[in-house]
Scaffold this active site. Structure first.
Site, PDB file in Angstrom:
ATOM      1  CE  LYS A  35      -8.395   4.381  29.385  1.00 42.76           C
ATOM      2  NZ  LYS A  35      -7.120   4.667  28.720  1.00 42.76           N
ATOM      3  CG  LEU A 148       3.558   1.471  37.700  1.00 46.71           C
ATOM      4  CD1 LEU A 148       2.785   0.360  37.028  1.00 46.71           C
ATOM      5  CD2 LEU A 148       2.611   2.586  38.098  1.00 46.71           C
ATOM      6  CB  CYS A 262       6.485  -2.355  30.059  1.00 47.38           C
ATOM      7  SG  CYS A 262       5.051  -1.520  30.752  1.00 47.38           S
TER       8      CYS A 262
HETATM    9  C1  UGA Z   1       7.803  -3.973  33.905  1.00 48.49           C
HETATM   10  C2  UGA Z   1       8.921  -3.661  34.921  1.00 48.49           C
HETATM   11  O1  UGA Z   1       9.122  -4.791  35.771  1.00 48.49           O
HETATM   12  C3  UGA Z   1       8.540  -2.435  35.766  1.00 48.49           C
HETATM   13  O2  UGA Z   1       9.593  -2.106  36.657  1.00 48.49           O
HETATM   14  C4  UGA Z   1       8.272  -1.269  34.822  1.00 48.49           C
HETATM   15  O3  UGA Z   1       7.871  -0.107  35.545  1.00 48.49           O
HETATM   16  C5  UGA Z   1       7.162  -1.649  33.864  1.00 48.49           C
HETATM   17  O4  UGA Z   1       7.556  -2.822  33.102  1.00 48.49           O
HETATM   18  C6  UGA Z   1       6.918  -0.499  32.947  1.00 48.49           C
HETATM   19  O5  UGA Z   1       7.770  -0.198  32.113  1.00 48.49           O
HETATM   20  O6  UGA Z   1       5.911   0.222  33.114  1.00 48.49           O
HETATM   21  P1  UGA Z   1       5.448  -5.221  34.059  1.00 48.49           P
HETATM   22  O7  UGA Z   1       5.315  -5.007  32.595  1.00 48.49           O
HETATM   23  O8  UGA Z   1       4.278  -4.949  34.947  1.00 48.49           O
HETATM   24  O9  UGA Z   1       6.651  -4.329  34.643  1.00 48.49           O
HETATM   25  O10 UGA Z   1       5.829  -6.752  34.221  1.00 48.49           O
HETATM   26  P2  UGA Z   1       6.997  -7.621  34.898  1.00 48.49           P
HETATM   27  O11 UGA Z   1       6.633  -7.974  36.269  1.00 48.49           O
HETATM   28  O12 UGA Z   1       8.305  -6.968  34.675  1.00 48.49           O
HETATM   29  O13 UGA Z   1       6.920  -8.925  34.001  1.00 48.49           O
HETATM   30  C7  UGA Z   1       7.147  -8.844  32.601  1.00 48.49           C
HETATM   31  C8  UGA Z   1       7.044 -10.179  31.945  1.00 48.49           C
HETATM   32  O14 UGA Z   1       8.175 -10.974  32.272  1.00 48.49           O
HETATM   33  C9  UGA Z   1       5.822 -11.022  32.298  1.00 48.49           C
HETATM   34  O15 UGA Z   1       5.286 -11.571  31.116  1.00 48.49           O
HETATM   35  C10 UGA Z   1       6.390 -12.097  33.202  1.00 48.49           C
HETATM   36  O16 UGA Z   1       5.639 -13.269  33.152  1.00 48.49           O
HETATM   37  C11 UGA Z   1       7.761 -12.275  32.629  1.00 48.49           C
HETATM   38  N1  UGA Z   1       8.753 -12.844  33.572  1.00 48.49           N
HETATM   39  C12 UGA Z   1       9.052 -12.184  34.720  1.00 48.49           C
HETATM   40  C13 UGA Z   1       9.384 -14.034  33.262  1.00 48.49           C
HETATM   41  O17 UGA Z   1       9.140 -14.644  32.205  1.00 48.49           O
HETATM   42  N2  UGA Z   1      10.306 -14.545  34.142  1.00 48.49           N
HETATM   43  C14 UGA Z   1      10.612 -13.913  35.291  1.00 48.49           C
HETATM   44  O18 UGA Z   1      11.457 -14.421  36.040  1.00 48.49           O
HETATM   45  C15 UGA Z   1       9.982 -12.712  35.587  1.00 48.49           C
END
Ligand code: UGA
Length: 436
Positions: A35, A148, A262
Site C-alpha cells: 500500500k 466522509l 461502515c
Molecule cells: C457512510 C456514511 O454515509 C458516512 O457519513 C460515514 O462517514 C461512513 O459511512 C463511515 O462511517 O466511514 P459510506 O459507507 O461511504 O458512508 O456509504 P453511504 O453513502 O452511507 O451508503 C451506505 C449504503 O447505503 C450503500 O450500500 C448504499 O447503496 C445504501 N443506501 C444509501 C441505500 O440503500 N439507500 C439510500 O437511500 C442511501
C-alpha cells in the site's frame, strides 16, 4: 503544520492527501508495504474519484510522503489515527486490535504538547481508555470523527459539513481544540460548524449518525415490504414524505439496502457496546434495522425467481453491479454481490459486471463469472438485475438496446433506479422493490 496519519486505508489515505492539499506537511504511515509503495508512487490503492490527483500533487510538492516506519511520525504536531475497526470474526463487536496497535506503536515517538487525534469509528469509551496510555507522554488525546462518504471522500474531507472535536476537560483540551482548528483552517475560515465537546460525545456522534442513516434506509425498506402487500409504490411514498423537510428525501432510497465497510458493522458494534453498558434495550431496534436490511437482499433474489417463472436453475442471470454503491470499488458487505452469490447458490449461471469492482469481487467470490464489458455481460441473459446504481446502467443503458442483447425480457430493479415506464415500453417485465 507537520502532521502524521497512521493507517492508510480508505480513511487515512484520503485524509493524508487532503491535508497535504490544504498546505500541511504530511506523512502517512501504514504497516502494509504494498500500500505504501503504491501511495508513494502516487497511485491510489483503491478507486476514489479525485484521490489520484491530490496524491500526485502532494507528492510532487514535497508536502506528502508515505512510510512503513512509525519513527517517521516523530516531529509531527498532530497524529491522526485512521486505522480500521472491522467487525470481530465471532461476534458483533468492533475489533480494536488495529487501533490499540497503532497507538502503542506511536507512543515512543510522541512529544509533550503533541495532539493524537482519533478518527477511526470506535465504541464509546475507547478514547478514555487510550488516554491513560497517551497522557504519560505529555501528548493530548482527542477524538475527531470522520463523516466522509466513499465516492465523495476527497470532497467530504476537504470541505466537510461539520467538524467535531472531542477533547478532555480543561486548558489542555481547549488548546487541543485550537490545534484542530488550525489544521482545518480553510473550513473554519469558511464558517463550517466546528463543534467542541467531550470525547465520549464525539465518539457517539459518529456511531449515532451512522445508526440514524441505517435506520432511515431500513425504515423505507420496511415501507417497501408493506407496499408489496398492498399494491402501493414506495418510491412515490418516499417522494411524498420526503417533501416534509423534517423528514427529507435523502437516504429514503428503497432497494436491496445498505452495505459497505461502515453502516453494517457500525450498527452491530453499537449494539454490542450498548449491551456491555447494560443498555442493550436502548438500541435493540438496530437489530431489526439489520434484519430488515438483510431481508431485502433475499426479496431481490425472490423477484428474479418469480420473474423467471419459479426457478433460476441453469438460467442466465446478468447482475449489474458488484460494489456496495456506485463510485466505489468497495465490495465489503456488498448487498449487490450478496444477491449475485445467492442466485449462484440457486443454480443460476450468474454473470456479474461492474465498472470498478470486478477485481475485488473476483478475489472474494471466484465462483462467479465476471465480464467487464456491459453489453457482453448482457448478451444471452434470461433475466437482468440492477444491484448497484452506476450511471452506466441507470441512465446510459437503453432498454431497447438491451433487448437486442438479452435472451429474455425480465429486469429486476434492486435499486429502484431504472425508468420503469421506458423498460416496460421496450417490452420488458419490470420488477421493482416495493413497487407494483
Ligand atoms: C457512510 C456514511 O454515509 C458516512 O457519513 C460515514 O462517514 C461512513 O459511512 C463511515 O462511517 O466511514 P459510506 O459507507 O461511504 O458512508 O456509504 P453511504 O453513502 O452511507 O451508503 C451506505 C449504503 O447505503 C450503500 O450500500 C448504499 O447503496 C445504501 N443506501 C444509501 C441505500 O440503500 N439507500 C439510500 O437511500 C442511501
Amino acid at each position: 503544520m507537520k502532521l502524521s496519519v497512521v493507517g492508510c486505508g480508505y480513511l487515512g489515505a484520503v485524509h493524508a492527501a487532503a491535508m497535504a492539499s490544504i498546505g500541511h506537511d504530511v506523512v502517512g504511515i501504514d504497516v502494509d508495504e504494498r500500500k505504501i509503495e503504491s501511495l508513494s508512487a502516487g497511485r491510489a490503492p483503491f478507486f476514489e474519484p479525485g484521490l489520484a490527483e491530490i496524491l500526485t500533487e502532494g507528492i510532487e510538492s514535497g508536502r506528502l510522503r508515505f512510510s512503513t516506519d512509525m519513527a517517521d511520525a516523530a516531529g509531527a504536531q498532530v497524529h491522526f489515527i485512521g486505522v480500521g475497526t472491522p467487525q470481530v470474526k465471532d461476534g458483533y463487536a468492533a475489533d480494536m486490535t488495529y487501533v490499540n496497535a497503532a497507538v502503542d506503536a506511536l507512543l515512543p515517538h510522541l512529544s509533550p504538547g503533541d495532539v493524537v487525534a482519533g478518527k477511526s469509528t470506535v465504541p464509546v469509551g475507547t478514547a478514555a481508555a487510550l488516554a491513560e496510555r497517551v497522557d504519560p507522554t505529555g501528548a493530548t488525546l482527542v477524538w475527531n470523527p470522520e463523516f466522509l462518504r466513499e465516492g465523495w471522500a476527497v470532497q467530504d474531507t476537504i470541505d466537510p459539513d461539520r467538524l467535531v472535536a472531542g477533547v478532555p476537560e480543561g486548558p489542555e483540551g481547549l488548546r487541543a481544540a485550537q490545534v484542530l482548528r488550525d489544521v482545518y483552517h480553510p473550513s473554519v475560515a469558511k464558517g463550517t460548524p466546528f463543534l467542541v465537546m467531550d470525547r465520549a460525545t464525539a465518539e457517539l456522534v459518529k456511531v449515532s449518525a451512522n445508526a440514524f442513516l441505517a435506520t432511515k434506509i431500513s425504515f423505507i425498506n420496511a415501507m417497501a415490504e408493506i407496499a408489496e402487500v398492498t399494491g402501493a409504490d414506495v418510491t412515490q411514498l418516499a417522494d411524498a414524505i420526503g417533501y416534509d423537510d423534517r423528514i427529507g428525501r435523502k437516504f429514503l432510497g428503497a432497494g436491496i439496502g445498505f452495505g459497505g465497510g461502515c453502516l453494517p458493522k457500525d450498527i452491530r458494534a453499537f449494539s454490542a457496546r450498548a449491551e456491555e453498558l447494560g443498555r442493550g434495550e436502548s438500541v435493540a431496534f438496530l437489530r431489526e434495522v439489520d434484519e430488515i436490511n438483510l431481508r431485502r437482499r433475499e426479496r431481490a433474489v425472490q423477484l428474479v425467481v418469480e420473474g423467471l417463472g419459479g426457478q433460476v436453475f441453469e438460467k442466465n442471470v446478468t447482475v449489474l453491479g458488484a460494489a456496495f454503491k456506485p463510485h466505489s470499488d468497495d465490495i465489503r458487505d456488498s448487498p449487490a454481490l450478496d444477491v449475485a452469490v445467492r442466485l449462484h447458490g440457486l443454480g443460476a449461471n450468474v454473470t456479474v459486471t461492474d465498472p470498478a469492482a470486478i477485481n475485488n469481487a473476483r478475489r472474494v467470490h471466484p465462483q462467479l463469472t465476471y465480464v467487464e464489458d456491459r453489453d457482453l455481460a448482457l448478451t444471452g441473459a434470461d433475466a437482468v438485475i440492477l444491484v448497484t446504481e452506476w450511471d452506466e446502467y441507470r441512465r446510459e443503458l437503453d432498454p431497447t438496446h438491451a433487448s437486442t442483447l438479452a435472451a429474455g425480457r425480465v429486469v429486476v430493479d434492486g435499486r429502484n433506479g431504472l425508468d420503469a415506464a421506458a423498460w416496460r415500453a421496450a417490452g420488458w417485465t419490470y420488477l421493482g422493490m416495493g413497487r407494483p
